[in-house]
Design an enzyme around this catalytic site. Structure first.
Site, PDB file in Angstrom:
ATOM      1  N   ASP A  31       0.863  -1.187   0.000  1.00 43.10           N
ATOM      2  CA  ASP A  31       0.000   0.000   0.000  1.00 43.10           C
ATOM      3  C   ASP A  31       0.894   1.229   0.000  1.00 43.10           C
ATOM      4  O   ASP A  31       1.992   1.196   0.559  1.00 43.10           O
ATOM      5  CB  ASP A  31      -0.886  -0.001   1.249  1.00 43.10           C
ATOM      6  N   CYS A 267     -20.278  -0.418  -0.911  1.00 44.11           N
ATOM      7  CA  CYS A 267     -20.489  -1.220  -2.121  1.00 44.11           C
ATOM      8  C   CYS A 267     -21.829  -0.969  -2.804  1.00 44.11           C
ATOM      9  O   CYS A 267     -21.863  -0.514  -3.946  1.00 44.11           O
ATOM     10  CB  CYS A 267     -20.337  -2.695  -1.780  1.00 44.11           C
TER      11      CYS A 267
HETATM   12  C1  UGA Z   1     -21.864  -6.295   0.075  1.00 45.24           C
HETATM   13  C2  UGA Z   1     -22.216  -7.687  -0.456  1.00 45.24           C
HETATM   14  O1  UGA Z   1     -23.147  -8.317   0.436  1.00 45.24           O
HETATM   15  C3  UGA Z   1     -20.960  -8.542  -0.617  1.00 45.24           C
HETATM   16  O2  UGA Z   1     -21.306  -9.797  -1.207  1.00 45.24           O
HETATM   17  C4  UGA Z   1     -19.953  -7.811  -1.519  1.00 45.24           C
HETATM   18  O3  UGA Z   1     -18.749  -8.536  -1.672  1.00 45.24           O
HETATM   19  C5  UGA Z   1     -19.641  -6.465  -0.914  1.00 45.24           C
HETATM   20  O4  UGA Z   1     -20.870  -5.713  -0.786  1.00 45.24           O
HETATM   21  C6  UGA Z   1     -18.684  -5.751  -1.822  1.00 45.24           C
HETATM   22  O5  UGA Z   1     -19.041  -5.457  -2.971  1.00 45.24           O
HETATM   23  O6  UGA Z   1     -17.517  -5.549  -1.441  1.00 45.24           O
HETATM   24  P1  UGA Z   1     -21.330  -5.246   2.465  1.00 45.24           P
HETATM   25  O7  UGA Z   1     -21.430  -3.916   1.786  1.00 45.24           O
HETATM   26  O8  UGA Z   1     -20.181  -5.516   3.355  1.00 45.24           O
HETATM   27  O9  UGA Z   1     -21.350  -6.440   1.396  1.00 45.24           O
HETATM   28  O10 UGA Z   1     -22.629  -5.388   3.373  1.00 45.24           O
HETATM   29  P2  UGA Z   1     -23.999  -6.191   3.354  1.00 45.24           P
HETATM   30  O11 UGA Z   1     -24.008  -7.135   4.480  1.00 45.24           O
HETATM   31  O12 UGA Z   1     -24.328  -6.712   2.031  1.00 45.24           O
HETATM   32  O13 UGA Z   1     -25.020  -5.002   3.711  1.00 45.24           O
HETATM   33  C7  UGA Z   1     -25.150  -3.850   2.887  1.00 45.24           C
HETATM   34  C8  UGA Z   1     -26.227  -2.928   3.422  1.00 45.24           C
HETATM   35  O14 UGA Z   1     -27.515  -3.505   3.263  1.00 45.24           O
HETATM   36  C9  UGA Z   1     -26.114  -2.621   4.918  1.00 45.24           C
HETATM   37  O15 UGA Z   1     -26.413  -1.262   5.141  1.00 45.24           O
HETATM   38  C10 UGA Z   1     -27.153  -3.523   5.569  1.00 45.24           C
HETATM   39  O16 UGA Z   1     -27.623  -3.050   6.794  1.00 45.24           O
HETATM   40  C11 UGA Z   1     -28.228  -3.475   4.497  1.00 45.24           C
HETATM   41  N1  UGA Z   1     -29.146  -4.638   4.527  1.00 45.24           N
HETATM   42  C12 UGA Z   1     -28.685  -5.890   4.272  1.00 45.24           C
HETATM   43  C13 UGA Z   1     -30.500  -4.431   4.806  1.00 45.24           C
HETATM   44  O17 UGA Z   1     -30.970  -3.282   5.037  1.00 45.24           O
HETATM   45  N2  UGA Z   1     -31.344  -5.521   4.790  1.00 45.24           N
HETATM   46  C14 UGA Z   1     -30.908  -6.770   4.541  1.00 45.24           C
HETATM   47  O18 UGA Z   1     -31.739  -7.712   4.543  1.00 45.24           O
HETATM   48  C15 UGA Z   1     -29.539  -6.976   4.274  1.00 45.24           C
END
Ligand code: UGA
Length: 441
Positions: A31, A267
């Site tokens: 990095d 993301c």
């Molecule tokens: C997301 C994807 O789930 C991963 O598969 C992907 O690799 C990653 O983006 C990326 O592109 O790097 P992440 O952003 O870490 O992962 O988080 P998530 O767990 O997917 O949640 C994203 C958002 O959706 C959060 O704000 C969470 O609270 C919200 N969410 C999630 C909801 O409001 N309801 C749900 O049922 C699930």
């Protein structure tokens, strides 16, 4: 075992690097942020990610993982170079590829033998071709023609559960043009391929699209259930029961049907916008995704309206905020719903008392311009003391364990806005709270 270098030590690069080392590969994480690399060299982890610290400590001890700011050294040492630098959104919604292209340029300047270059960052469709031509151009300038191949290998790790997700992949996607590159990548992931995890071999463009299509689909799914939740509130239906019954249909599946204050993070917001732009650049549109983006913005405002409607004039009111990160088990606040909701509550006249188990430092940095209206508290109990209302924005598991009758006794008011449906209405009403959640009357 392979010699791997990972350029970029953000969530993706650092988790992938540590986990590849844990599989037995020799990994250099690189990095240009000197302070970050020094921290890592001291065995400290600059991000909050469950289990990562132990893996970094053990793999460093075994000499499988090392850190450097010397990108040229890292490139020369490796047979496989993962580009895992940031692709932040530009003001027009496109992904900023300058860091990816800069790494590609350096690879072209120093490449000395056949190498696989892997795009791990989420990049627009066609980026692998662009990376290829940058490396070719740099080689031309040097008067050399060393063979290499650019592969797209998107990651599907979630922040906070990255270590678990890495070891339990649903699929491994390898976008490549030759069998040679595919075989090399299969060796990198050999331990999973042997356990029957599907390894999907496609062209790089398809791999790039798989990543955007997957993230955007999940974002649409959340926006969809949030819309249904709002309709449930209007009609008297219960969104938890609706989501449960929908999820029992195997074609729908239960995951990502949890309503809330809107999706956030580094993301979904970025990738949905980027895919809308990619569509525009190809003279078409992805109207479903555009609608999800707009719906997600509306969802955050609906939350503010719900609070205002229940509490009346917010002038002079004190609100306890439980959770500011975009989801639990992370300190990350990027595009968190709290970034929209908190300033709106302050704008309406409220004073906020905030607690988040991991996000306090980031919150203080994010809300500098409204810091006069914020008190950062040592724990949940301090945050709720003398408050008129509690707004639970992030479903940290520890919020489940609190002594809410005790908390209520220290509050000025009795409003509880459970924006993640963590609790049951009955329990909270029995305690004496005026309980509001999402998608239930
Ligand atoms: C997301 C994807 O789930 C991963 O598969 C992907 O690799 C990653 O983006 C990326 O592109 O790097 P992440 O952003 O870490 O992962 O988080 P998530 O767990 O997917 O949640 C994203 C958002 O959706 C959060 O704000 C969470 O609270 C919200 N969410 C999630 C909801 O409001 N309801 C749900 O049922 C699930």
């Amino acid at each position: 075992m392979a010699n791997i270098s990972i350029v970029g030590t953000g969530y993706v690069g650092l988790v992938s690097g540590a986990m590849f080392a844990d599989l037995g590969h020799r990994v250099i994480c690189c990095d240009n942020n000197q302070a970050k690399i020094e921290t890592l060299m001291q065995g400290k982890v600059p991000i909050f990610e469950e289990g990562l610290s132990d893996i970094i400590v053990s793999t460093t001890k075994n000499n499988l993982l090392s850190f450097t700011t010397d990108i040229e050294k890292a490139i020369v040492a490796a047979d496989i170079i993962f580009i895992a630098v940031g692709t932040p959104p530009l003001s027009d919604g496109n992904a900023d590829l300058s860091y990816v292209y800069s790494v590609a340029g350096t690879i072209g300047e120093v490449i000395d033998r056949f190498k696989i270059i892997v795009d791990k960052s989420t990049v627009p469709i066609g980026t692998s071709k662009e990376v290829t031509s940058i490396i070719e151009q740099k080689q031309k300038e040097r008067g050399v023609d060393i063979p290499f191949e650019v592969v797209s290998n998107p990651e599907f790790l979630r922040e906070g559960t990255g270590v678990y997700d890495f070891s339990h992949p649903d699929r491994i996607v390898i976008g490549c043009r030759t069998q040679r590159a595919f075989d090399i990548m299969c060796d990198v992931y050999q331990s999973f391929a042997n356990t029957g995890v599907p390894v999907v071999k496609v062209l790089p463009e398809t791999a790039e699209m798989i990543k955007y299509a997957s993230n955007s689909f999940l974002a649409v799914k959340i926006a969809y259930i949030n819309e249904i939740a709002y309709l449930c509130e209007k009609t008297g239906a219960d969104v938890s029961e609706v989501a449960y019954a929908m999820g029992l249909d195997q074609r729908i599946a239960p995951a990502f049907l949890q309503p809330g204050p809107g999706y956030g993070g580094s993301c979904f917001p970025k990738d949905t916008l980027a895919l809308c732009n990619i569509a525009k650049q190809n003279s078409t549109s992805v109207s479903i995704i555009e609608a999800a983006v707009a719906s997600n913005e509306t969802q955050k405002l609906r939350v503010v309206e719900k609070i205002k409607k229940a509490l009346g004039d917010l002038q002079g009111k004190t609100i306890a905020i439980l959770g500011v990160t975009f989801k639990p088990e992370t300190d990350d606040m990027r595009a968190a719903p709290s970034l929209t909701i908190i300033p709106k509550l302050v704008e309406a006249g409220a004073t906020l008392q905030i607690f988040d188990p991991q996000g306090m430092d980031n919150a203080q940095a994010e809300f500098l311009d409204i810091s006069n209206f914020m008190e950062y508290c040592s724990d949940e109990y301090a945050a709720c003391k003398n408050a008129d209302a509690i707004v639970l924005l992030t479903h940290w598991p520890q919020f489940k364990e609190l002594n809410y009758p005790l908390i209520l006794g220290t509050m000025r008011g009795n409003y509880f806005f459970d924006l993640r449906n963590m609790f049951s209405q009955d329990i909270f009403s029995n305690f004496g709270f005026r309980y509001y959640c999402v998608g239930k009357k």
